[in-house]
Design a protein around this motif. Structure first.
Motif, PDB file in Angstrom:
ATOM      1  N   LYS A  54       0.825  -1.208   0.000  1.00  0.00           N
ATOM      2  CA  LYS A  54       0.000   0.000   0.000  1.00  0.00           C
ATOM      3  C   LYS A  54       0.859   1.258   0.000  1.00  0.00           C
ATOM      4  O   LYS A  54       0.502   2.273  -0.602  1.00  0.00           O
ATOM      5  CB  LYS A  54      -0.918   0.009   1.223  1.00  0.00           C
ATOM      6  CG  LYS A  54      -2.010  -1.044   1.216  1.00  0.00           C
ATOM      7  CD  LYS A  54      -2.845  -0.934   2.490  1.00  0.00           C
ATOM      8  CE  LYS A  54      -3.909  -2.009   2.568  1.00  0.00           C
ATOM      9  NZ  LYS A  54      -4.720  -1.874   3.801  1.00  0.00           N
ATOM     10  N   THR A  59      -1.636   4.355  -1.078  1.00  0.00           N
ATOM     11  CA  THR A  59      -3.068   4.200  -0.848  1.00  0.00           C
ATOM     12  C   THR A  59      -3.311   3.610   0.535  1.00  0.00           C
ATOM     13  O   THR A  59      -2.469   2.873   1.065  1.00  0.00           O
ATOM     14  CB  THR A  59      -3.702   3.290  -1.920  1.00  0.00           C
ATOM     15  OG1 THR A  59      -5.112   3.203  -1.682  1.00  0.00           O
ATOM     16  CG2 THR A  59      -3.114   1.883  -1.907  1.00  0.00           C
ATOM     17  N   ASN A  61      -6.241   1.992   0.806  1.00  0.00           N
ATOM     18  CA  ASN A  61      -7.238   1.007   0.418  1.00  0.00           C
ATOM     19  C   ASN A  61      -6.585  -0.326   0.030  1.00  0.00           C
ATOM     20  O   ASN A  61      -5.360  -0.409  -0.097  1.00  0.00           O
ATOM     21  CB  ASN A  61      -8.077   1.545  -0.740  1.00  0.00           C
ATOM     22  CG  ASN A  61      -9.294   2.302  -0.261  1.00  0.00           C
ATOM     23  OD1 ASN A  61      -9.241   3.010   0.726  1.00  0.00           O
ATOM     24  ND2 ASN A  61     -10.383   2.160  -0.973  1.00  0.00           N
ATOM     25  N   ASP A 193      -4.290   7.302  -4.212  1.00  0.00           N
ATOM     26  CA  ASP A 193      -5.332   8.028  -3.487  1.00  0.00           C
ATOM     27  C   ASP A 193      -5.356   9.505  -3.851  1.00  0.00           C
ATOM     28  O   ASP A 193      -6.422  10.060  -4.177  1.00  0.00           O
ATOM     29  CB  ASP A 193      -5.119   7.883  -1.974  1.00  0.00           C
ATOM     30  CG  ASP A 193      -5.494   6.510  -1.448  1.00  0.00           C
ATOM     31  OD1 ASP A 193      -5.957   5.664  -2.245  1.00  0.00           O
ATOM     32  OD2 ASP A 193      -5.297   6.261  -0.240  1.00  0.00           O
ATOM     33  N   SER A 220     -10.250   1.691  -5.179  1.00  0.00           N
ATOM     34  CA  SER A 220     -10.886   2.714  -4.357  1.00  0.00           C
ATOM     35  C   SER A 220     -12.201   2.184  -3.782  1.00  0.00           C
ATOM     36  O   SER A 220     -12.726   1.153  -4.207  1.00  0.00           O
ATOM     37  CB  SER A 220     -11.169   3.957  -5.199  1.00  0.00           C
ATOM     38  OG  SER A 220     -12.230   3.702  -6.120  1.00  0.00           O
ATOM     39  N   ASP A 221     -12.767   2.916  -2.835  1.00  0.00           N
ATOM     40  CA  ASP A 221     -14.083   2.557  -2.308  1.00  0.00           C
ATOM     41  C   ASP A 221     -15.130   2.569  -3.413  1.00  0.00           C
ATOM     42  O   ASP A 221     -16.021   1.707  -3.457  1.00  0.00           O
ATOM     43  CB  ASP A 221     -14.491   3.531  -1.205  1.00  0.00           C
ATOM     44  CG  ASP A 221     -13.660   3.368   0.071  1.00  0.00           C
ATOM     45  OD1 ASP A 221     -13.063   2.282   0.263  1.00  0.00           O
ATOM     46  OD2 ASP A 221     -13.594   4.329   0.866  1.00  0.00           O
TER      47      ASP A 221
END
Length: 401
Positions: A54, A59, A61, A193, A220-221
């Motif tokens: 990550k 990120t 996520n 991000d 991503s979400d």
């Protein structure tokens, strides 16, 4: 019997823009005994490397890891967030953007391929204004995703992903942003991000300095939410089971255990050095190689100096010179592998990789092989690129770590 470990005295120079040379430290890590991928030691390994990867993608996520090449990660990205017949907007920057578009067609999607005309279009980056204009026309939001290549391995052009994000936001369009940074990760600046990317695609054999065989989706979400509604068939590629299993450091199938040993070692090497330092040395190497190309009096494939790749440099041959014939002489006489021109630029250029496990002398030797090979091929050179690169590296030292 095929002998894959024979070369003339000395080491073979692998200076293609990936797969890149694998450091001895990573080779040693990969040689450790294979362990039970359901046992406690493996769970500890998985949790550790999933956290560290990550940091490289920048990120918070999940980063999904597959035992596959970068092409597998392309497919995973598309099938997890899209449904049959979905329209996707893709931008042609080179050979790999073209292959990604062909994959979308084969998966039953409807890709729309934007780009500048002809081979000259491959000498530029993504044109964010063209994406913005097309999205502005899409009032019904039929376009579900925008797909672009960050560092186009076939051309040596690094596109501005922040400009693409701004273009999507300027229109208020809900399309997902999918980005291929297979050759950019850990060599060129990349921020999943911060740049608002929904799915980032990458692979192991470039800046991560591993053999081919591992690929990634950073998600991503918004992308995870889209995956719950997407209808393209998927099983092996499905994110949900992998992300769930990863919570405890495991995978829902047999992972590539020894490659993951290597990945963990690679991440340690990058993070110990510091990512900022890693990126700075790649920029410095690229500038030294470009100084050599300028001294030779040859053109760089990328025509926009702001988009020069820190990963590779494409060297254009003069009219009438077959770049592949030059590469062949360089390989046979100097045991040096260079990247070939692909697609629209086949035979017109060769590519010098300057990524991963390199140093100044590696590149000086590489440039020496290129210079000697071009002279043997009758390519007119203005001056010595080797001397120019030596001067550049001497005048621009990089802080040691």
């Amino acid at each position: 019997m095929l002998n894959l470990d024979y070369h003339p005295s000395g080491r073979h120079f692998l200076q293609i823009p990936g797969p890149s040379p694998v450091p001895d430290r990573i080779l040693r890590a990969m040689s450790l005994p294979t362990i039970d991928h359901r046992g406690p030691e493996f769970g500890a390994l998985g949790r550790e490397l999933l956290d560290k990867i990550k940091q490289v993608f920048k990120t918070g996520n999940p980063v999904v890891i597959y035992p596959a090449s970068g092409t597998g990660a392309w497919e995973a990205a598309l099938v997890n967030v899209l449904s049959p017949g979905d329209r996707v907007l893709m931008f042609e920057t080179g050979h790999f953007a073209t292959l990604w578009q062909k994959m979308a067609l084969r998966l039953g999607l409807e890709p729309e391929f934007l780009g500048l005309p002809g081979a000259e279009g491959w000498r530029q980056g993504v044109q964010a204004d063209m994406i913005e204009a097309r999205l502005r026309e899409d009032g019904g939001h039929e376009i579900k995703a925008v797909c672009v290549v960050h560092n186009e391995t076939s051309t040596g052009v690094t596109s501005d992903i922040t400009a693409v994000r701004r273009a999507i936001d300027a229109v208020g369009h809900p399309a997902l942003l999918l980005v291929d940074t297979i050759s950019g990760l850990a060599s060129a600046d990349y921020r999943h991000d911060e740049w608002g990317v929904d799915v980032t695609i990458s692979g192991s054999q470039k800046g991560l300095m591993l053999p081919p065989g591992i690929s990634f989706n950073a998600v991503s979400d918004k992308a995870i939410a889209a995956s719950r509604e997407a209808q393209l068939p998927k099983s092996f590629w499905a994110w949900d089971e992998i992300i769930e299993a990863n919570q405890n450091g495991y995978w829902p199938y047999t992972p590539s255990t020894n490659l993951l040993y290597g990945l963990n070692e690679s991440l340690d090497m990058l993070l110990e050095e510091g990512l900022d330092h890693v990126l700075a040395r790649h920029q410095r190497w690229a500038a030294g190689v470009r100084a050599a190309v300028a001294a030779w009096g040859l053109e760089i494939q990328c025509q926009d100096a702001a988009l020069y790749s820190p990963v590779l440099t494409g060297v254009m041959m003069p009219d009438g010179v077959d770049a592949d014939a030059v590469r062949k002489i360089i390989y046979e006489r100097f045991d040096l592998s260079l990247g070939m021109g692909l697609g629209k630029v086949k035979g017109r250029m060769f590519r010098i990789g300057h990524l991963g496990d390199c140093n100044d002398l590696t590149l000086i030797a590489t440039l020496g092989g290129c210079e000697a090979g071009m002279k043997l091929s009758g390519v007119p050179l203005k001056d010595s690129g080797v001397v120019a690169a030596l001067d550049y590296f001497a005048r621009h030292p990089l802080d040691a770590r």
